[in-house]
Design a protein around this motif. Structure first.
Motif, PDB file in Angstrom:
ATOM      1  N   GLU A 114       0.837  -1.216   0.000  1.00  0.00           N
ATOM      2  CA  GLU A 114       0.000   0.000   0.000  1.00  0.00           C
ATOM      3  C   GLU A 114       0.866   1.258   0.000  1.00  0.00           C
ATOM      4  N   ARG A 115       1.951   1.226   0.758  1.00  0.00           N
ATOM      5  CA  ARG A 115       2.842   2.388   0.773  1.00  0.00           C
ATOM      6  C   ARG A 115       3.468   2.623  -0.595  1.00  0.00           C
ATOM      7  N   ASP A 116       3.720   1.545  -1.290  1.00  0.00           N
ATOM      8  CA  ASP A 116       4.339   1.634  -2.621  1.00  0.00           C
ATOM      9  C   ASP A 116       3.473   2.377  -3.628  1.00  0.00           C
ATOM     10  N   GLY A 117       2.175   2.207  -3.511  1.00  0.00           N
ATOM     11  CA  GLY A 117       1.279   2.846  -4.470  1.00  0.00           C
ATOM     12  C   GLY A 117       1.614   2.460  -5.899  1.00  0.00           C
ATOM     13  N   ALA A 118       1.871   3.471  -6.741  1.00  0.00           N
ATOM     14  CA  ALA A 118       2.224   3.240  -8.151  1.00  0.00           C
ATOM     15  C   ALA A 118       3.724   3.352  -8.383  1.00  0.00           C
ATOM     16  N   GLN A 119       4.517   3.430  -7.301  1.00  0.00           N
ATOM     17  CA  GLN A 119       5.946   3.638  -7.458  1.00  0.00           C
ATOM     18  C   GLN A 119       6.655   2.546  -8.276  1.00  0.00           C
ATOM     19  N   PRO A 120       6.280   1.277  -8.160  1.00  0.00           N
ATOM     20  CA  PRO A 120       6.994   0.268  -8.945  1.00  0.00           C
ATOM     21  C   PRO A 120       6.944   0.500 -10.451  1.00  0.00           C
ATOM     22  N   GLN A 203     -10.503   4.244 -17.562  1.00  0.00           N
ATOM     23  CA  GLN A 203     -10.362   5.541 -16.893  1.00  0.00           C
ATOM     24  C   GLN A 203      -9.818   5.371 -15.479  1.00  0.00           C
ATOM     25  N   LYS A 204     -10.287   4.358 -14.762  1.00  0.00           N
ATOM     26  CA  LYS A 204      -9.800   4.147 -13.389  1.00  0.00           C
ATOM     27  C   LYS A 204      -8.296   3.878 -13.380  1.00  0.00           C
ATOM     28  N   ILE A 205      -7.842   3.019 -14.294  1.00  0.00           N
ATOM     29  CA  ILE A 205      -6.410   2.693 -14.327  1.00  0.00           C
ATOM     30  C   ILE A 205      -5.592   3.904 -14.756  1.00  0.00           C
ATOM     31  N   LEU A 206      -6.062   4.628 -15.745  1.00  0.00           N
ATOM     32  CA  LEU A 206      -5.336   5.831 -16.160  1.00  0.00           C
ATOM     33  C   LEU A 206      -5.226   6.825 -15.012  1.00  0.00           C
ATOM     34  N   ALA A 207      -6.296   6.985 -14.246  1.00  0.00           N
ATOM     35  CA  ALA A 207      -6.253   7.900 -13.107  1.00  0.00           C
ATOM     36  C   ALA A 207      -5.217   7.445 -12.086  1.00  0.00           C
ATOM     37  N   LEU A 208      -5.163   6.133 -11.830  1.00  0.00           N
ATOM     38  CA  LEU A 208      -4.217   5.607 -10.856  1.00  0.00           C
ATOM     39  C   LEU A 208      -2.776   5.727 -11.326  1.00  0.00           C
ATOM     40  N   THR A 209      -2.554   5.788 -12.659  1.00  0.00           N
ATOM     41  CA  THR A 209      -1.191   5.959 -13.164  1.00  0.00           C
ATOM     42  C   THR A 209      -0.792   7.426 -13.238  1.00  0.00           C
ATOM     43  N   GLY A 210      -1.683   8.331 -12.828  1.00  0.00           N
ATOM     44  CA  GLY A 210      -1.322   9.744 -12.758  1.00  0.00           C
ATOM     45  C   GLY A 210      -1.885  10.626 -13.842  1.00  0.00           C
ATOM     46  N   THR A 211      -2.765  10.105 -14.678  1.00  0.00           N
ATOM     47  CA  THR A 211      -3.380  10.927 -15.705  1.00  0.00           C
ATOM     48  C   THR A 211      -4.288  11.962 -15.035  1.00  0.00           C
ATOM     49  N   PRO A 212      -4.160  13.263 -15.356  1.00  0.00           N
ATOM     50  CA  PRO A 212      -5.004  14.298 -14.741  1.00  0.00           C
ATOM     51  C   PRO A 212      -6.487  14.038 -15.007  1.00  0.00           C
TER      52      PRO A 212
END
Length: 669
Positions: A114-120, A203-212
């Motif tokens: 959970e701490r990692d988030g999208a960092q990997p 859209q959900k995945i794009l949002a989680l990868t940082g798409t505005p």
């Protein structure tokens, strides 16, 4: 006639009513109770008789589709893998165990995930964000393939159908987020509803990868537009079933000129492939992709690549990624009610990314050397029995017999693990980041897959893993593969008698080896060349026996389905192999023990029966009846045995008993 329970209830009700009436006969006579149904015997239903204890001890749990002896083996193998990984995490004994233990620990540490988030995936997203021009797109595609995330298309190693001694690279369609290209072009209401759910997921995945947020809707449209263009140039799923139709060798040197924008020569170099030939069965797709690299704006490629990275890695990242992934791919596409528990999910991930590493340690821990030797000993004896059977087979001409013997002489038997080990040098994974470990391990796995390409590499490893219960004949390599996980009860129980071991493991070996010399095996000769080495007369003779077996099975009731019969033609080839397996194992066993005690002979057949007990829900039975190429457990047990004189002799069955065929079919007289 034995009454059914409902009929019994009605009969007793009628008797009770009559007894209440004044009747001289009723007063004078005491009515006898109906006789209870006789318990199954070896000669009436050997499956039910031999497996009575198992069937009583293993009722089908509510909400469960099936339970069987072999499914229980699968569950045992999973428990063993959990035990292995726990030990590797706490007390590793070598470097591979250290890698696996760290990988396992990182996956179980949900707080760290959970701490990692999208960092990997940040480095991959950074590479995608750096795309500025059309020429930047192909290197980004190649880089993602290197880490095991295929985008735009698929590229993998597989058999060269013109030279079975080597693997070549296959350029094939792929790169879609939905499993069927037809989803992108159909316009019915169900498809539109699915596409709406799919758009939400993108859209959900794009949002989680940082798409505005302001760009989500437009970027999702860009993704689906690009995938739709790929889908329109792709073949339908039915067209992908024929290996020959999807094999088209071309010179590697020709790719650079034909697909300049897609930079396929550079792509191969990035994957470590230097072979002179690849297969490309759909050049129109790659021409389309080549055009899209030049015609679409880099921003559209960026959106698509971000989406593909996020979707591929979602199961291994923080909970918002996993939830979004399961809600669409689990609930919508597969109809699942809940995701797997965490330990199973992490095991699945390790199997995907580092399965061969786990397989090596599994075999070392759970396959004793004595069991390995015993399995090979039995397999060799069954192989020899097959050689003798082929030599006396009157259906084969002298030329076919010579070819069969030459092919059998070259047969390889590989037990436990592949003969050629992999290169286990991989950068340390550590316990810090599960997502990063997935990328490290999948990069290693992809590298090893690419090493299969080239002459002399076709036997580099198996298409199954040692920790997966499997016993199979590899038709392309003319070899018997027996995995480490398969060499335990009920398949090979070293605590049982020799007769029992031949009836279980030996019969399964015979089943698989027969496939090298049957209606399929005849298409590959002793030199591993694709050609039919049977004459039309030999084909007709084989079909004559096989069709008799199919007709017999078509007369068997399908267990659990009222009024349904086994589909004889559908199960024909596997039913033939079952009979072949039991006959060959019996021949090998009797050669070893020409005059065994009667109870030893019974052990052989009891062993065979012990492989097949199962309980099925009505829905599961209906599905298997419609689709499975194997007969249900009752007939996998009884079907071969009622043709065998040795079975009747062992159990004292008489002519007319259900377990004695009126006109027995003997595959190898």
């Amino acid at each position: 006639m034995t009454l059914r329970p409902l009929a019994c209830a009605l009969a007793f009700g009628l008797i009770a009513g009559l007894a209440a009436m004044p009747s001289a006969d009723a007063a004078k006579k005491k009515r006898a109770a109906p006789k209870a149904a006789a318990a199954p015997s070896a000669c009436s239903d050997f499956y039910a008789s031999a497996n009575a204890a198992w069937l009583k001890a293993n009722p089908l749990p509510a909400g469960t589709a099936s339970v069987s002896a072999l499914e229980q083996l699968g569950a045992q193998v999973r428990r063993q893998q959990f035990e292995l990984l726990d030990t590797a995490m706490n007390a590793p004994q070598n470097n591979v165990q250290k890698l696996l233990g760290d990988f396992w620990a990182s996956g179980l540490d949900e707080a760290a995930v959970e701490r990692d988030g999208a960092q990997p995936i940040a480095p991959l997203l950074g590479r995608i964000d750096a795309i500025r021009k059309a020429k930047d797109v192909p290197p980004a595609i190649a880089a993602l393939h290197q880490v095991g995330i295929p985008v735009a298309f698929n590229f993998s190693a597989d058999i060269d159908l013109d030279d079975l001694d080597r693997h070549i690279g296959y350029f094939a369609q792929g790169g879609l987020g939905l499993p069927d290209p037809a989803y992108y072009t159909r316009d019915d209401a169900d498809t539109r509803a699915l596409m709406a759910r799919y758009t939400e997921y993108v859209q959900k995945i794009l949002a989680l990868t940082g798409t505005p947020q302001a760009r989500l809707a437009d970027d999702a449209k860009r993704v689906i537009d690009l995938e739709t263009r790929i889908a329109r140039a792709s073949k339908g799923l039915l067209d992908l079933r024929d290996p020959r139709a999807n094999y088209a060798p071309v010179a590697t040197a020709s790719l650079a000129k034909r697909y300049k924008r897609l930079q396929l020569a550079e792509f191969l170099k990035a994957q470590g492939v230097s072979d002179d030939t690849v297969s490309m069965a759909n050049p129109q797709l790659f021409a389309t992709l080549d055009g899209l690299v030049g015609s679409l704006k880099p921003a559209q490629w960026q959106a698509y690549l971000r989406w593909r990275v996020g979707d591929a890695m979602a199961p291994y990242l923080a909970k918002p990624f996993r939830d979004a992934h399961f809600d669409f791919r689990g609930r919508v596409l597969q109809g699942l009610g809940a995701p797997p528990e965490r330990r199973q999910a992490v095991l699945d991930a390790i199997t995907l990314a580092a399965g061969p590493m786990l397989g090596r340690e599994y075999a070392a821990r759970y396959l004793p050397a004595a069991t390995d030797r015993r399995a090979e000993e039995i397999a060799v004896q069954v192989r020899d029995a097959l050689g003798a059977a082929l030599e006396r087979d009157a259906r084969l001409s002298p030329a076919a017999k010579a070819e069969a013997q030459a092919k059998l002489a070259k047969l390889a038997i590989e037990v436990g693990t592949p003969r050629r080990d992999l290169d286990y040098s991989v950068q340390p994974m550590g316990r810090g980041s599960f997502g990063s470990n997935m990328l490290i391990a999948s990069t290693w796995r992809h590298r090893e897959e690419m090493k299969r390409i080239g002459r002399g590499n076709a036997d580099r490893r198996w298409d199954v893993l040692p920790q997966e219960p499997a016993l199979a004949y590899d038709i392309a390599q003319n070899r018997l593969i027996v995995t480490a996980a398969m060499l335990q009860p009920p398949v090979l129980d070293t605590g049982k008698s020799a007769a029992w071991q031949y009836g279980t493991f030996g019969a399964l070996v015979g089943h698989e080896l027969s496939h090298g010399f049957d209606n399929r095996g005849r298409m590959v000769d002793a030199k591993q060349q694709l050609r039919d080495w049977w004459t039309p007369a030999e084909v007709a003779a084989w079909n004559g026996v096989a069709d008799r077996i199919a007709a017999a099975y078509a007369g068997f009731d399908y267990p659990g389905l009222k009024g349904a019969k086994v589909n004889g033609p559908q199960v024909r080839d596997e039913a033939v192999a079952d009979l072949a397996g039991v006959e060959l194992a019996w021949a090998a066993y009797r050669k070893l023990q020409p005059a065994p005690a009667r109870n030893a002979d019974q052990d052989f057949y009891k062993g065979w029966a012990s492989l097949w007990p199962q309980q099925l829900s009505e829905e599961a039975a209906r599905q298997r009846a419609a689709t499975s190429v194997h007969a249900p457990g009752q007939w996998r047990t009884n079907g071969p045995l009622l043709n065998m004189a040795g079975f009747g002799e062992a159990f004292g069955c008489k002519a007319g008993n259900a377990m004695q065929a009126k006109e027995p079919v003997v595959l190898f007289p």
